[in-house]
Design a protein around this motif. Structure first.
Motif, short mmCIF file in Angstrom:
data_model
loop_
_atom_site.label_atom_id
_atom_site.label_comp_id
_atom_site.label_asym_id
_atom_site.label_seq_id
_atom_site.Cartn_x
_atom_site.Cartn_y
_atom_site.Cartn_z
N SER A 37 -5.86 -3.62 7.85
CA SER A 37 -5.62 -2.62 6.43
C SER A 37 -5.40 -2.03 5.54
CB SER A 37 -3.87 -3.09 7.22
OG SER A 37 -3.84 -4.15 6.43
N VAL A 38 -5.61 -0.79 5.31
CA VAL A 38 -5.92 -0.53 4.11
C VAL A 38 -5.15 0.87 3.88
CG1 VAL A 38 -7.90 1.41 5.02
CG2 VAL A 38 -7.61 0.19 2.64
N THR A 39 -4.67 0.98 2.85
CA THR A 39 -3.20 2.31 2.30
C THR A 39 -3.56 2.70 1.21
OG1 THR A 39 -1.78 0.46 2.72
CG2 THR A 39 -1.00 2.51 1.51
N VAL A 40 -3.92 4.21 1.15
CA VAL A 40 -4.36 4.53 -0.09
C VAL A 40 -3.30 4.91 -1.34
CG1 VAL A 40 -5.39 6.68 -0.96
CG2 VAL A 40 -6.65 6.14 1.29
N ILE A 41 -3.60 4.72 -2.06
CA ILE A 41 -2.37 4.29 -3.46
C ILE A 41 -2.52 6.14 -3.85
CG2 ILE A 41 -1.81 3.34 -5.40
CD1 ILE A 41 -2.48 1.15 -4.22
N THR A 42 -3.66 6.64 -4.38
CA THR A 42 -3.90 7.49 -4.92
C THR A 42 -5.23 8.09 -5.21
OG1 THR A 42 -3.56 8.88 -7.16
CG2 THR A 42 -3.81 6.41 -7.76
N THR A 43 -5.74 9.60 -4.73
CA THR A 43 -6.95 9.56 -5.72
C THR A 43 -7.17 10.03 -6.66
OG1 THR A 43 -7.06 10.03 -3.07
CG2 THR A 43 -9.04 10.79 -4.80
N ILE A 44 -8.36 9.87 -7.72
CA ILE A 44 -8.31 10.49 -9.17
C ILE A 44 -9.66 10.48 -9.10
CG2 ILE A 44 -8.24 9.54 -12.02
CD1 ILE A 44 -6.09 7.98 -10.48
N GLY A 45 -9.72 12.06 -9.80
CA GLY A 45 -11.07 12.53 -9.71
C GLY A 45 -12.36 11.79 -8.72
N GLY A 46 -11.53 12.26 -7.33
CA GLY A 46 -12.78 11.91 -6.55
C GLY A 46 -13.35 10.38 -6.02
N ASN A 47 -12.82 9.67 -7.00
CA ASN A 47 -12.07 8.11 -6.43
C ASN A 47 -11.22 8.17 -6.36
OD1 ASN A 47 -15.52 7.69 -7.92
ND2 ASN A 47 -14.24 7.43 -10.04
N VAL A 48 -10.81 6.33 -4.76
CA VAL A 48 -10.07 6.36 -3.91
C VAL A 48 -9.66 4.75 -5.18
CG1 VAL A 48 -9.10 6.41 -2.16
CG2 VAL A 48 -11.00 7.61 -2.34
N ILE A 49 -8.22 5.09 -5.60
CA ILE A 49 -7.62 3.37 -5.31
C ILE A 49 -7.29 2.67 -4.54
CG2 ILE A 49 -6.36 2.38 -6.80
CD1 ILE A 49 -6.53 3.80 -8.94
N VAL A 50 -7.16 1.92 -3.53
CA VAL A 50 -6.76 1.56 -2.25
C VAL A 50 -5.69 0.25 -2.32
CG1 VAL A 50 -8.30 2.80 -0.50
CG2 VAL A 50 -8.85 0.38 -0.88
N LYS A 51 -5.09 -0.27 -1.21
CA LYS A 51 -4.37 -1.37 -1.16
C LYS A 51 -5.30 -2.11 -0.27
CE LYS A 51 0.12 -4.38 -1.04
NZ LYS A 51 1.54 -4.12 -0.69
N VAL A 52 -5.96 -2.93 -0.17
CA VAL A 52 -6.28 -3.96 0.96
C VAL A 52 -5.85 -5.72 0.65
CG1 VAL A 52 -8.63 -3.96 0.15
CG2 VAL A 52 -8.41 -3.64 2.65
N LYS A 53 -5.72 -6.14 1.81
CA LYS A 53 -4.98 -7.44 1.80
C LYS A 53 -4.42 -7.65 0.28
CE LYS A 53 -8.82 -8.74 5.04
NZ LYS A 53 -10.15 -10.44 5.12
N GLY A 54 -3.93 -7.39 -0.02
CA GLY A 54 -2.43 -7.57 -1.16
C GLY A 54 -3.25 -7.05 -2.63
N ALA A 55 -4.69 -6.65 -2.47
CA ALA A 55 -4.71 -6.76 -3.96
C ALA A 55 -5.45 -4.47 -3.78
CB ALA A 55 -6.61 -7.01 -3.78
N ARG A 56 -5.16 -3.98 -4.89
CA ARG A 56 -5.71 -2.62 -5.40
C ARG A 56 -7.14 -2.59 -6.10
NH1 ARG A 56 -0.89 0.05 -7.60
NH2 ARG A 56 0.69 -0.32 -6.44
N ILE A 57 -7.81 -1.73 -5.16
CA ILE A 57 -9.24 -2.08 -5.60
C ILE A 57 -9.69 -0.61 -5.22
CG2 ILE A 57 -11.68 -2.10 -4.16
CD1 ILE A 57 -10.28 -4.52 -3.15
N ALA A 58 -9.65 -0.09 -6.84
CA ALA A 58 -11.49 1.60 -6.99
C ALA A 58 -12.53 1.54 -5.98
CB ALA A 58 -11.09 2.06 -8.31
N ILE A 59 -12.68 2.47 -5.43
CA ILE A 59 -13.98 2.94 -5.23
C ILE A 59 -14.18 3.88 -4.94
CG2 ILE A 59 -14.20 0.91 -2.92
CD1 ILE A 59 -13.13 2.28 -1.36
N SER A 60 -15.28 4.65 -4.96
CA SER A 60 -16.11 5.55 -5.57
C SER A 60 -16.24 6.84 -4.32
CB SER A 60 -17.56 5.43 -5.78
OG SER A 60 -17.90 5.57 -4.51
N ARG A 61 -15.55 8.32 -3.69
CA ARG A 61 -15.58 8.64 -2.95
C ARG A 61 -16.90 8.61 -1.63
NH1 ARG A 61 -13.73 13.50 -1.82
NH2 ARG A 61 -12.53 14.53 -2.92
N GLU A 62 -17.93 8.38 -2.82
CA GLU A 62 -19.42 7.79 -1.52
C GLU A 62 -18.82 6.89 -0.76
OE1 GLU A 62 -24.06 6.52 -1.69
OE2 GLU A 62 -23.01 7.63 -3.62
#
Length: 69
Positions: A37-62
């Motif tokens: 499971s994955v939850t999108v927390i927010t989108t900032i400037g095209g990059n995405v901050i998600v919650k996966v396995k209890g951790a917050r991770i920032a990944i690029s739009r690509e």
């Protein structure tokens, strides 16, 4: 649909992780695995901050575009 189109705050199930083998391996190491499971927390400037396995991770739009939900 790609993770980039997910609704903020809504939990989704990962159906497929695409890209080259080294990209898939990197995303799997971060916790983006099929059936997880994955939850999108927010989108900032095209990059995405998600919650996966209890951790917050920032990944690029690509990278987010390679994750199908």
């Amino acid at each position: 649909m790609p993770l980039t189109l997910a609704t903020t705050g809504e939990e989704s199930i990962i159906k497929k992780v695409g890209g080259r083998p080294e990209i898939r391996q990197h995303l799997e190491n971060l916790g983006f695995v099929t059936g997880g499971s994955v939850t999108v927390i927010t989108t900032i400037g095209g990059n995405v901050i998600v919650k996966v396995k209890g951790a917050r991770i920032a990944i690029s739009r690509e990278m987010a575009g390679k994750i199908q939900i």
